[in-house]
Design a protein around this motif. Sequence first.
Motif, PDB file in Angstrom:
ATOM      1  N   LEU A  42      24.126  32.751  44.095  1.00 33.41           N
ATOM      2  CA  LEU A  42      24.978  31.575  44.068  1.00 33.41           C
ATOM      3  C   LEU A  42      25.147  31.114  45.477  1.00 33.41           C
ATOM      4  N   VAL A  43      24.996  29.789  45.770  1.00 36.56           N
ATOM      5  CA  VAL A  43      24.898  29.034  46.891  1.00 36.56           C
ATOM      6  C   VAL A  43      25.984  27.919  47.054  1.00 36.56           C
ATOM      7  N   ALA A 221      33.669  32.327  49.817  1.00 38.98           N
ATOM      8  CA  ALA A 221      35.117  32.308  49.321  1.00 38.98           C
ATOM      9  C   ALA A 221      35.549  33.269  48.231  1.00 38.98           C
ATOM     10  N   PRO A 222      36.699  33.570  48.056  1.00 40.31           N
ATOM     11  CA  PRO A 222      36.991  34.704  47.448  1.00 40.31           C
ATOM     12  C   PRO A 222      36.591  34.438  45.805  1.00 40.31           C
ATOM     13  N   GLU A 223      36.701  33.134  45.485  1.00 39.36           N
ATOM     14  CA  GLU A 223      36.355  32.765  44.301  1.00 39.36           C
ATOM     15  C   GLU A 223      34.935  32.979  43.839  1.00 39.36           C
ATOM     16  N   ARG A 224      34.018  32.678  44.758  1.00 35.69           N
ATOM     17  CA  ARG A 224      32.628  33.081  44.705  1.00 35.69           C
ATOM     18  C   ARG A 224      32.252  34.641  44.965  1.00 35.69           C
ATOM     19  N   VAL A 225      33.180  35.224  45.546  1.00 33.70           N
ATOM     20  CA  VAL A 225      32.703  36.678  45.728  1.00 33.70           C
ATOM     21  C   VAL A 225      33.121  37.451  44.310  1.00 33.70           C
ATOM     22  N   ALA A 226      34.094  36.759  43.586  1.00 38.49           N
ATOM     23  CA  ALA A 226      34.616  37.424  42.446  1.00 38.49           C
ATOM     24  C   ALA A 226      33.579  37.224  41.442  1.00 38.49           C
ATOM     25  N   GLU A 238      38.117  42.496  34.932  1.00 36.38           N
ATOM     26  CA  GLU A 238      38.673  41.507  35.815  1.00 36.38           C
ATOM     27  C   GLU A 238      39.804  41.946  36.792  1.00 36.38           C
ATOM     28  N   ALA A 239      40.675  42.968  36.459  1.00 33.01           N
ATOM     29  CA  ALA A 239      41.545  43.144  37.318  1.00 33.01           C
ATOM     30  C   ALA A 239      41.205  43.881  38.434  1.00 33.01           C
ATOM     31  N   LEU A 240      40.273  44.828  38.369  1.00 31.73           N
ATOM     32  CA  LEU A 240      39.436  45.426  39.538  1.00 31.73           C
ATOM     33  C   LEU A 240      38.861  44.440  40.512  1.00 31.73           C
ATOM     34  N   ILE A 241      37.999  43.470  39.865  1.00 31.52           N
ATOM     35  CA  ILE A 241      37.321  42.552  40.713  1.00 31.52           C
ATOM     36  C   ILE A 241      38.365  41.697  41.472  1.00 31.52           C
ATOM     37  N   ARG A 242      39.225  41.146  40.681  1.00 34.91           N
ATOM     38  CA  ARG A 242      40.318  40.348  41.628  1.00 34.91           C
ATOM     39  C   ARG A 242      40.797  41.029  42.834  1.00 34.91           C
ATOM     40  N   SER A 243      41.417  42.358  42.397  1.00 34.72           N
ATOM     41  CA  SER A 243      42.124  43.031  43.590  1.00 34.72           C
ATOM     42  C   SER A 243      41.243  43.574  44.895  1.00 34.72           C
ATOM     43  N   ALA A 244      39.996  43.692  44.265  1.00 41.37           N
ATOM     44  CA  ALA A 244      39.002  44.428  45.360  1.00 41.37           C
ATOM     45  C   ALA A 244      38.481  43.054  45.918  1.00 41.37           C
ATOM     46  N   THR A 245      38.403  42.075  45.520  1.00 44.94           N
ATOM     47  CA  THR A 245      37.905  40.687  46.170  1.00 44.94           C
ATOM     48  C   THR A 245      39.100  40.395  47.257  1.00 44.94           C
ATOM     49  N   ASP A 246      40.469  40.495  46.812  1.00 42.23           N
ATOM     50  CA  ASP A 246      41.709  40.249  47.783  1.00 42.23           C
ATOM     51  C   ASP A 246      41.499  41.318  48.991  1.00 42.23           C
ATOM     52  N   PHE A 247      41.150  42.742  48.448  1.00 41.82           N
ATOM     53  CA  PHE A 247      41.167  43.622  49.555  1.00 41.82           C
ATOM     54  C   PHE A 247      40.155  43.449  50.568  1.00 41.82           C
ATOM     55  N   VAL A 248      38.906  43.160  50.241  1.00 42.79           N
ATOM     56  CA  VAL A 248      37.987  42.858  51.188  1.00 42.79           C
ATOM     57  C   VAL A 248      38.111  41.648  51.940  1.00 42.79           C
ATOM     58  N   GLY A 249      38.796  40.576  51.585  1.00 43.34           N
ATOM     59  CA  GLY A 249      39.089  39.446  52.160  1.00 43.34           C
ATOM     60  C   GLY A 249      40.275  39.938  53.425  1.00 43.34           C
ATOM     61  N   GLN A 250      40.982  40.801  53.006  1.00 42.76           N
ATOM     62  CA  GLN A 250      42.051  41.237  54.092  1.00 42.76           C
ATOM     63  C   GLN A 250      41.495  42.158  55.097  1.00 42.76           C
TER      64      GLN A 250
END
Length: 319
Positions: A42-43, A221-226, A238-250
């Motif tokens: 994805l680009v 961006a977080p949406e693209r990471v997810a 989905e729950a793991l993906i969203r929380s992991a995306t948020d965690f890595v961003g922080q």
Amino acid sequence: MADNGAPQPDHTAPPAAPAHDVSFAFAGADDIRRRLDELDYLVDDGTAAALFFAISLGQPLLLEGEPGVGKTTAAKALARALATPLIRLQCYEGLTAGEALYEWNYQRQLLAIRLAESHHDRLNDADLFSEAFLQERPILQAIRHRGPQPPVLLIDEIDRADDEFEALLFEFLGEAAITIPELGTFTAERRPVVILTSNRSRDLHDALRRRCLYHWIDFPAPERVAEILRRTVPAANEALIRSATDFVGQVRRIDLDKAPGMAETIDWVSALSSLGATQLVRADVVRTLSTIAKTVDDRAAITEALDRLDCDLTSRRGV
């Protein structure tokens, strides 16, 4: 022995500019995005436009960004989308022309000399320094490629090479050609698609930058990471993906030696999934830090920051 007819160097005129082969070009940046999307790469709009210009204008493209943002993967995905070979030159300190451009096969030359002596014959320089004894390295290989489509040449981590090596690239980047003193100038019939990557570990020479198009790739961006995680780790919910995306961003906002990139994020979520995790559990995060922390200091920094991070970390599995 008779002259083999090898061309002599011609320094009086520059080589003719190689043709831009448009038969394999994309219809536009949107077409690049679509075809790379089909390959699960994805680009964003900027990266798609930069890749399109590199192909349509026939110019090298310098991709810079933090390690792990997908610079190398961009070149690999582009070669797959074009159904053309990927030729990779991995740069490192001390890289020489003999390893990147071309080299003479000295063992074969020595055998030829001994064979000629056994027949009471004599070899001259033109006999020994001919194409028969020439060994192609990645750059010359890209120039002399004769496939149905030009190849994609990836010059990876150019910032790891020496300043002197950059100067060896100027002729190739500007004219899609290299000069071999014993044989003359070799110019590509069709320009290869050239992608250079840099992690900005040092400043590159202005002369190199002038010969390239330029694009900076940031962390997605977080949406693209997810979305990337949904495709690359289908076992993760989905729950793991969203929380992991948020965690890595922080985590990336912590002062780390090596911030986790997409490759580390994918490895981490894959490790969590292999543990059967469906949400972020503190014990599992600590257990899998080896996938995202690449130094002992980073591991300590992330562990210390766990209580300060604004993430939904449960204390035990199933809570």
